[in-house]
Design a protein around this motif. Structure first.
Motif, PDB file in Angstrom:
ATOM      1  N   GLN A   1       2.735 -15.439 -70.157  1.00  0.00           N
ATOM      2  CA  GLN A   1       1.702 -15.746 -69.176  1.00  0.00           C
ATOM      3  C   GLN A   1       1.131 -17.143 -69.318  1.00  0.00           C
ATOM      4  O   GLN A   1       0.250 -17.520 -68.555  1.00  0.00           O
ATOM      5  CB  GLN A   1       0.565 -14.727 -69.304  1.00  0.00           C
ATOM      6  CG  GLN A   1       1.054 -13.321 -69.064  1.00  0.00           C
ATOM      7  CD  GLN A   1      -0.093 -12.358 -68.872  1.00  0.00           C
ATOM      8  OE1 GLN A   1      -0.782 -12.364 -67.861  1.00  0.00           O
ATOM      9  NE2 GLN A   1      -0.294 -11.516 -69.865  1.00  0.00           N
ATOM     10  N   SER A   2       1.619 -17.895 -70.287  1.00  0.00           N
ATOM     11  CA  SER A   2       1.049 -19.235 -70.482  1.00  0.00           C
ATOM     12  C   SER A   2       2.163 -20.247 -70.745  1.00  0.00           C
ATOM     13  O   SER A   2       2.357 -20.673 -71.881  1.00  0.00           O
ATOM     14  CB  SER A   2       0.037 -19.219 -71.629  1.00  0.00           C
ATOM     15  OG  SER A   2       0.534 -18.429 -72.707  1.00  0.00           O
ATOM     16  N   PRO A   3       2.894 -20.597 -69.676  1.00  0.00           N
ATOM     17  CA  PRO A   3       4.022 -21.516 -69.843  1.00  0.00           C
ATOM     18  C   PRO A   3       3.570 -22.904 -70.271  1.00  0.00           C
ATOM     19  O   PRO A   3       2.451 -23.325 -69.981  1.00  0.00           O
ATOM     20  CB  PRO A   3       4.631 -21.560 -68.448  1.00  0.00           C
ATOM     21  CG  PRO A   3       3.548 -21.145 -67.521  1.00  0.00           C
ATOM     22  CD  PRO A   3       2.719 -20.160 -68.278  1.00  0.00           C
ATOM     23  N   LEU A   4       4.478 -23.596 -70.938  1.00  0.00           N
ATOM     24  CA  LEU A   4       4.240 -24.997 -71.266  1.00  0.00           C
ATOM     25  C   LEU A   4       4.765 -25.809 -70.088  1.00  0.00           C
ATOM     26  O   LEU A   4       5.762 -25.448 -69.468  1.00  0.00           O
ATOM     27  CB  LEU A   4       4.999 -25.364 -72.543  1.00  0.00           C
ATOM     28  CG  LEU A   4       4.511 -24.667 -73.816  1.00  0.00           C
ATOM     29  CD1 LEU A   4       5.635 -24.526 -74.831  1.00  0.00           C
ATOM     30  CD2 LEU A   4       3.343 -25.461 -74.400  1.00  0.00           C
ATOM     31  N   LYS A   5       4.070 -26.887 -69.801  1.00  0.00           N
ATOM     32  CA  LYS A   5       4.446 -27.677 -68.629  1.00  0.00           C
ATOM     33  C   LYS A   5       5.391 -28.826 -68.980  1.00  0.00           C
ATOM     34  O   LYS A   5       5.844 -29.551 -68.098  1.00  0.00           O
ATOM     35  CB  LYS A   5       3.177 -28.236 -67.957  1.00  0.00           C
ATOM     36  CG  LYS A   5       2.234 -27.154 -67.467  1.00  0.00           C
ATOM     37  CD  LYS A   5       2.854 -26.353 -66.306  1.00  0.00           C
ATOM     38  CE  LYS A   5       1.930 -25.239 -65.857  1.00  0.00           C
ATOM     39  NZ  LYS A   5       2.588 -24.305 -64.924  1.00  0.00           N
ATOM     40  N   ASP A   6       5.603 -29.039 -70.257  1.00  0.00           N
ATOM     41  CA  ASP A   6       6.511 -30.136 -70.648  1.00  0.00           C
ATOM     42  C   ASP A   6       7.283 -29.751 -71.908  1.00  0.00           C
ATOM     43  O   ASP A   6       7.251 -28.596 -72.320  1.00  0.00           O
ATOM     44  CB  ASP A   6       5.706 -31.420 -70.875  1.00  0.00           C
ATOM     45  CG  ASP A   6       4.630 -31.219 -71.946  1.00  0.00           C
ATOM     46  OD1 ASP A   6       4.800 -30.320 -72.811  1.00  0.00           O
ATOM     47  OD2 ASP A   6       3.625 -31.939 -71.930  1.00  0.00           O
ATOM     48  N   PHE A   7       7.958 -30.722 -72.498  1.00  0.00           N
ATOM     49  CA  PHE A   7       8.829 -30.441 -73.641  1.00  0.00           C
ATOM     50  C   PHE A   7       8.122 -30.649 -74.977  1.00  0.00           C
ATOM     51  O   PHE A   7       8.770 -30.849 -75.999  1.00  0.00           O
ATOM     52  CB  PHE A   7      10.082 -31.324 -73.558  1.00  0.00           C
ATOM     53  CG  PHE A   7      10.970 -30.965 -72.398  1.00  0.00           C
ATOM     54  CD1 PHE A   7      12.072 -30.141 -72.596  1.00  0.00           C
ATOM     55  CD2 PHE A   7      10.708 -31.444 -71.117  1.00  0.00           C
ATOM     56  CE1 PHE A   7      12.889 -29.794 -71.532  1.00  0.00           C
ATOM     57  CE2 PHE A   7      11.517 -31.102 -70.045  1.00  0.00           C
ATOM     58  CZ  PHE A   7      12.614 -30.270 -70.254  1.00  0.00           C
TER      59      PHE A   7
END
Ligand SMILES: *[C@@H]1O[C@H](CO)[C@@H](O)[C@H](O)[C@H]1NC(C)=O
Ligand SMILES: *[C@@H]1O[C@H](CO)[C@@H](O)[C@H](O)[C@H]1NC(C)=O
Ligand SMILES: *[C@@H]1O[C@H](CO)[C@@H](O)[C@H](O)[C@H]1NC(C)=O
Ligand SMILES: *[C@@H]1O[C@H](CO)[C@@H](O)[C@H](O)[C@H]1NC(C)=O
Ligand SMILES: *[C@@H]1O[C@H](CO)[C@@H](O)[C@H](O)[C@H]1NC(C)=O
Ligand SMILES: *[C@@H]1O[C@H](CO)[C@@H](O)[C@H](O)[C@H]1NC(C)=O
Ligand SMILES: *[C@@H]1O[C@H](CO)[C@@H](O)[C@H](O)[C@H]1NC(C)=O
Length: 404
Positions: free
Chosen positions: A82-88
């Motif tokens: 439910q809490s994706p990371l937006k970058d690498f």
């Protein structure tokens, strides 16, 4: 009154798998290391891999576990659903206390594992050959003492050795939740879970609405799923005792890739990898036909997919709303008794080859037989049906459906 007796299943022992795995596993993460996006942890033998991925056409980054050797991305577990990371910039660390934390570059924690106690000595994280990500004290080999394991926090996939069900002592409830879409692993509309109101039964829900149940376990299989019979691919069983209630399975040949999945459309399916076509094959969909739709024919109705119409009523009953029943094919209101029940004179009729009624509000006893069951409850007005709990060896135990 004895509410739980033991069903001991001798054909598999789940914890053995885990113990075996530890002995040969060498890849670990300790508190001075970390896993960055792009790096992975691979299980011994190379079947599973832990790392960062983007599902479908999404660019979000998630920490997850997937089958590492196959050409189709197949994620079996997701940490930060439910809490994706937006970058690498994601980084997975293990704290001295034995907690896995997933952080962004700025040090914000987007996900962490949970444990009822802290590590007393050096903690390590390992991805076992079973696909189970565990945290344990370095020298601890007893799975009972693991600090945390991903098998206790399932996503939409049940791998071999995972338990679908409950630990009645700790309250741990392991159930599956579908993905929202191929691009989004956050919880979708469907759950598949052991419910324990009466005799424990698996229930598939869409939101809060019950959509399907496989029927109570009868010692050999779930009573409403004749398609899940003993087979050459896997063995399976249910454990019901005073400590635990769960379903689990074991592949007969562990080199074959196969798993159970709760799909985004709410199907409970077994998938099997076909090396020749390099694709997943649907080995079985547990919901076979219309009659598997929960409550299609309503109370005291009976569904047979080979009949037209599908719904009929049990002997002594008539449709509650005959017009709806006949003209609109709306059977959901079910049936009512033709004449009121008289418990002192009425008896029972035998039905064979049917799925047992919803057992979540039932009463059960493993220790008495069918005859005793009948004699005890024959004159009890709240007992509307009874059956064996276990059909093996001529049958034993007593399951009562009660008026709810
Ligand atoms: C962590 O593992 C690395 C690599 O195996 C090792 O060099 C290091 O000493 C370990 N740290 C601890 C605290 O055990
Ligand atoms: C995974 O692939 C590697 C390299 O091809 C192979 O050595 C290994 O046996 C495979 N593992 C499994 C579990 O199929
Ligand atoms: C962690 O565990 C505590 C206590 O067992 C519980 O209250 C809490 O909800 C858990 N948190 C998560 C994220 O699972
Ligand atoms: C889940 O249910 C809601 C409300 O019925 C619906 O709008 C949505 O499309 C459903 N989502 C999926 C993934 O089926
Ligand atoms: C298990 O499956 C693999 C891959 O299909 C096959 O090569 C092997 O012979 C099988 N082993 C047994 C004992 O059937
Ligand atoms: C049940 O049947 C008995 C015997 O015919 C009769 O005496 C009794 O009144 C009936 N009870 C009800 C509730 O109909
Ligand atoms: C009928 O059986 C149920 C379940 O055992 C029990 O709770 C109830 O008290 C019984 N009723 C009578 C009238 O014996």
């Amino acid at each position: 009154m004895e509410t739980f007796a033991k069903i001991l299943l001798s054909f598999f022992l789940v914890s053995n798998l885990t113990i075996l795995a530890i002995a040969v596993d060498t890849l670990t993460l300790n508190a001075t290391q970390s896993i960055r996006d792009g790096e992975t942890l691979v299980s011994e033998g190379g079947k599973f891999e832990l790392g960062f991925f983007s599902p479908g056409s999404s660019t979000n980054r998630y920490l997850g576990i997937w089958y590492s050797n196959i050409s189709v991305q197949t994620v079996v577990w997701v940490a930060n659903r439910q809490s994706p990371l937006k970058d690498f910039s994601g980084i997975l660390k293990l704290t001295n206390k034995g907690i896995l934390v997933l952080q962004t570059q700025k040090g914000n924690t987007v996900w962490s594992s949970n444990s009822s106690r802290s590590a007393r000595s050096t903690p390590v994280a390992k991805l076992l050959i079973s696909g189970n990500l565990i945290v344990k004290e370095e020298n601890e080999n007893d799975p009972e003492n693991f600090l945390w394991q991903s098998f206790d926090d399932p996503s939409d996939t049940l791998l071999q050795g995972m338990k679908l069900g409950r630990n009645l002592i700790t309250g741990l409830d392991r159930y599956l939740t579908s993905w929202k879409s191929p691009d989004d692993p956050s919880p979708g509309n469907f759950t598949y879970r052991y419910e324990i109101g009466g005799f424990p039964e698996c229930v598939l829900r869409e939101g809060s609405i019950v959509r399907f149940r496989p029927g109570p376990w009868n010692g050999v299989r779930f009573s409403g799923t004749p398609e899940l019979k003993p087979n050459s691919l896997f063995t399976f069983g249910v454990v019901i005792n005073e400590k635990e209630v769960y379903y689990s399975y074991k592949l007969r040949n562990s080199s074959i890739l196969s798993m159970m999945v709760l799909t985004q459309k709410g199907y409970w399916q077994r998938h099997k990898w076909i090396e020749k076509t390099k694709a997943w094959d649907v080995y079985v969909t547990v919901q076979m036909d219309e009659c598997d739709n929960y409550g299609l024919c309503g109370s005291y109705g009976s569904c047979n997919s080979l009949d037209s119409p599908r719904c009929s009523f049990l002997k002594g009953f008539v449709p509650k709303f005959p017009e709806k029943w006949d003209n609109n094919k709306d059977w959901s209101s079910g049936c009512v008794r033709k004449t009121p029940l008289n418990c002192s004179t009425d008896g029972f009729l035998k039905y064979s080859g049917v799925k047992l009624p919803d057992s979540r509000k039932s009463w059960f006893d493993f220790s008495i037989n069918l005859e005793e069951c009948r004699n005890l409850y024959m004159r009890n007005c709240s007992c509307t049906a009874y059956s064996n709990l276990d059909v093996r060896n001529g049958g034993s135990g007593c399951l009562l459906a009660l008026v709810c």
